[in-house]
Write a protein that holds these residues in place. Sequence first.
Motif, PDB file in Angstrom:
ATOM      1  N   LEU A  12      52.135  41.254  97.996  1.00 40.87           N
ATOM      2  CA  LEU A  12      51.365  42.149  98.622  1.00 40.87           C
ATOM      3  C   LEU A  12      51.114  43.467  97.930  1.00 40.87           C
ATOM      4  N   ALA A  13      52.043  43.491  96.858  1.00 43.00           N
ATOM      5  CA  ALA A  13      52.005  44.828  95.902  1.00 43.00           C
ATOM      6  C   ALA A  13      50.743  44.640  94.949  1.00 43.00           C
ATOM      7  N   GLU A  14      50.734  43.140  94.554  1.00 40.01           N
ATOM      8  CA  GLU A  14      49.717  42.726  93.629  1.00 40.01           C
ATOM      9  C   GLU A  14      48.219  42.825  94.252  1.00 40.01           C
ATOM     10  N   MET A  15      48.390  42.471  95.642  1.00 38.02           N
ATOM     11  CA  MET A  15      47.002  42.562  96.131  1.00 38.02           C
ATOM     12  C   MET A  15      46.785  44.027  96.534  1.00 38.02           C
ATOM     13  N   ILE A  16      47.634  44.867  96.636  1.00 38.32           N
ATOM     14  CA  ILE A  16      47.101  46.363  96.703  1.00 38.32           C
ATOM     15  C   ILE A  16      46.857  46.832  95.279  1.00 38.32           C
ATOM     16  N   ILE A  17      47.560  46.507  94.334  1.00 40.99           N
ATOM     17  CA  ILE A  17      47.097  47.090  93.009  1.00 40.99           C
ATOM     18  C   ILE A  17      45.690  46.508  92.645  1.00 40.99           C
ATOM     19  N   ASP A  18      45.262  45.225  92.969  1.00 44.10           N
ATOM     20  CA  ASP A  18      44.247  44.497  92.404  1.00 44.10           C
ATOM     21  C   ASP A  18      42.864  45.380  93.502  1.00 44.10           C
ATOM     22  N   GLY A  19      43.243  45.602  94.723  1.00 41.78           N
ATOM     23  CA  GLY A  19      42.217  46.031  95.298  1.00 41.78           C
ATOM     24  C   GLY A  19      41.875  47.474  95.185  1.00 41.78           C
ATOM     25  N   GLU A  20      43.290  48.295  94.788  1.00 46.11           N
ATOM     26  CA  GLU A  20      42.888  49.772  94.585  1.00 46.11           C
ATOM     27  C   GLU A  20      42.058  49.938  93.142  1.00 46.11           C
ATOM     28  N   ARG A  21      42.505  49.148  92.452  1.00 49.45           N
ATOM     29  CA  ARG A  21      41.774  49.086  91.192  1.00 49.45           C
ATOM     30  C   ARG A  21      40.367  48.671  91.427  1.00 49.45           C
TER      31      ARG A  21
END
Length: 295
Positions: free
Chosen positions: A170-179
């Motif tokens: 989930l952290a990876e998804m958040i980072i990618d999405g926010e980027r």
Amino acid sequence: MNREQWLAERRHGVGGSDAAAALGLSPYKSTYALWAEKTGEVEAEDIDHVERVHFGRIMEDIIAREYARRMGVKVRRRNEILRHPKYPWMLANVDRIIEGQKRGLECKNVDAMAFRMGEWGEPGSDEVPEDYLLQCQHYMIVLDYPEWHLSACVGGNRLELFIIRRDPELAEMIIDGERDFWQRVERHDAPELDYSRPDTRQLLAKLYPGTDGTEVAFDDDIEHWHRVKEQASALTKQYSDVADAARNHILAALGNATFGRLADGSGYRRKTITRKAYEVEAATYVDCRHVKAKD
């Protein structure tokens, strides 16, 4: 920093409360609305005067103190906006930090009815509304913490604790999405506007607050949406007329009776209500309606 400086600083990144909107998962704010705020296209709404928000801020300190007492820990504020060392667009302005532990605390003041509506699971679990879950995961990424506690005061008289642990996927998804979202902000590249959201009309009123006296020629696409609006409006009126007629049948059957009961036990109640007179404050707004072509 004072509140004006704090609000200005928040424009330079994605905070925890922005995470759901940045990912297109917020029920309260669209990705486009967040993009418009971060790019300065519209002013971020000042919600401090909203009573629900005001009491939420008051309750934050009470919730934090009661959490500390029950858990036997000390909590402290971080009176600053934190920034991720690797992902500078990720900001965090957390409620509390637990001293001596790599753990944070998010305080929520929750309406009792909203708590029973299905988004909340059993206390001790991580079953919280999605925007709260993303907010806490965002904070754990910024501070590199493995765990975050969410303490919810339910209905003003019950404190429930939810434990949220860092989820690498989930952290990876958040980072990618926010980027992706922040790159749009930097490029001034607007995301797609979701016309079906209930808050889109309010957003459009902010984007286009006045009139400039010009005229535009609509293309075929807008001609299509005009026909859709006209047909939907006609159907709405038709069904509204049917509903009004049905209601009149019920009122006629009630006569002067106070209550009329249906076969399933439900019914219709009549009562007299007196409403006090009041004054409406002056307001300016833009009215948009269809006008017939002149002969």
